[in-house]
Design a protein around this motif. Structure first.
Motif, PDB file in Angstrom:
ATOM      1  N   TYR A 166       2.853  23.124 -11.091  1.00  0.00           N
ATOM      2  CA  TYR A 166       1.451  22.729 -10.990  1.00  0.00           C
ATOM      3  C   TYR A 166       1.378  21.345 -10.352  1.00  0.00           C
ATOM      4  O   TYR A 166       2.103  20.426 -10.748  1.00  0.00           O
ATOM      5  CB  TYR A 166       0.807  22.718 -12.375  1.00  0.00           C
ATOM      6  N   HIS A 167       0.511  21.212  -9.355  1.00  0.00           N
ATOM      7  CA  HIS A 167       0.366  19.979  -8.596  1.00  0.00           C
ATOM      8  C   HIS A 167      -1.041  19.446  -8.810  1.00  0.00           C
ATOM      9  O   HIS A 167      -2.021  20.128  -8.524  1.00  0.00           O
ATOM     10  CB  HIS A 167       0.626  20.245  -7.115  1.00  0.00           C
ATOM     11  N   LEU A 168      -1.110  18.236  -9.347  1.00  0.00           N
ATOM     12  CA  LEU A 168      -2.379  17.572  -9.625  1.00  0.00           C
ATOM     13  C   LEU A 168      -2.595  16.490  -8.580  1.00  0.00           C
ATOM     14  O   LEU A 168      -1.718  15.655  -8.353  1.00  0.00           O
ATOM     15  CB  LEU A 168      -2.339  16.956 -11.023  1.00  0.00           C
ATOM     16  N   PHE A 169      -3.739  16.527  -7.930  1.00  0.00           N
ATOM     17  CA  PHE A 169      -4.131  15.491  -6.975  1.00  0.00           C
ATOM     18  C   PHE A 169      -5.303  14.758  -7.603  1.00  0.00           C
ATOM     19  O   PHE A 169      -6.328  15.369  -7.941  1.00  0.00           O
ATOM     20  CB  PHE A 169      -4.512  16.122  -5.634  1.00  0.00           C
ATOM     21  N   CYS A 170      -5.161  13.439  -7.808  1.00  0.00           N
ATOM     22  CA  CYS A 170      -6.172  12.678  -8.533  1.00  0.00           C
ATOM     23  C   CYS A 170      -6.154  11.223  -8.051  1.00  0.00           C
ATOM     24  O   CYS A 170      -5.482  10.903  -7.080  1.00  0.00           O
ATOM     25  CB  CYS A 170      -5.910  12.763 -10.030  1.00  0.00           C
ATOM     26  N   SER A 171      -6.884  10.371  -8.737  1.00  0.00           N
ATOM     27  CA  SER A 171      -6.887   8.957  -8.357  1.00  0.00           C
ATOM     28  C   SER A 171      -6.365   8.101  -9.507  1.00  0.00           C
ATOM     29  O   SER A 171      -6.386   8.508 -10.667  1.00  0.00           O
ATOM     30  CB  SER A 171      -8.294   8.514  -7.931  1.00  0.00           C
ATOM     31  N   ARG A 172      -5.892   6.915  -9.146  1.00  0.00           N
ATOM     32  CA  ARG A 172      -5.421   5.942 -10.138  1.00  0.00           C
ATOM     33  C   ARG A 172      -5.806   4.548  -9.654  1.00  0.00           C
ATOM     34  O   ARG A 172      -6.031   4.321  -8.465  1.00  0.00           O
ATOM     35  CB  ARG A 172      -3.916   6.041 -10.363  1.00  0.00           C
ATOM     36  N   TRP A 173      -5.867   3.619 -10.602  1.00  0.00           N
ATOM     37  CA  TRP A 173      -6.085   2.217 -10.263  1.00  0.00           C
ATOM     38  C   TRP A 173      -5.388   1.363 -11.302  1.00  0.00           C
ATOM     39  O   TRP A 173      -4.944   1.837 -12.339  1.00  0.00           O
ATOM     40  CB  TRP A 173      -7.576   1.875 -10.153  1.00  0.00           C
TER      41      TRP A 173
END
Length: 133
Positions: free
Chosen positions: A51-58
């Motif tokens: 499973y590949h999760l594409f998301c944002s981080r800061w």
């Protein structure tokens, strides 16, 4: 139905007190609370079963209001629920990976695309024919 618990419930993760105890092993989380805050995302199951999760981080040290400076990342898990392992920025050579409101999709020809908005004009990034990682 509630999300199944993979690890242990805790109140020592970011979020408002009203969030209540939650499991940092569900999804993608910086369990140390020292590096990243994660947000949004799209999960794609690849042909190899991962499973590949594409998301944002800061930067976690700068608080939740730092979301406007988020970067798009790719994370991987063997389980849909998680935990996911952060594999790094999706496009480090393009505005340092800047991206928020990250979503991903499989194109009809089998390639992958990631769409971002909010922190820069809506942009579509094409990725390799297999999910890179």
């Amino acid at each position: 139905m509630p999300t199944p618990t993979i690890g242990l419930l805790t109140t020592n993760v970011w979020g408002a007190a009203t969030v209540g105890p939650r499991d940092p092993k569900n999804g993608l989380e910086d369990a140390t609370m020292k590096q990243w805050d994660y947000w949004d995302g799209q999960i794609i199951k690849s042909p190899d079963g991962k499973y590949h999760l594409f998301c944002s981080r800061w930067n976690q040290a700068r608080g939740h209001s730092e979301w406007w400076n988020s970067r798009a990342v790719h994370a991987v898990s063997d389980n849909l629920i998680g935990p996911y392992v952060d594999k790094g920025l999706c496009w480090p050579g393009n505005e340092g990976g800047r991206g928020h409101n990250v979503t991903a999709l499989v194109l009809p020809d089998g390639r992958y695309a990631v769409v971002i908005s909010e922190t820069r004009p809506g942009t579509v990034f094409g990725l390799c024919s297999t999910i890179c990682g």
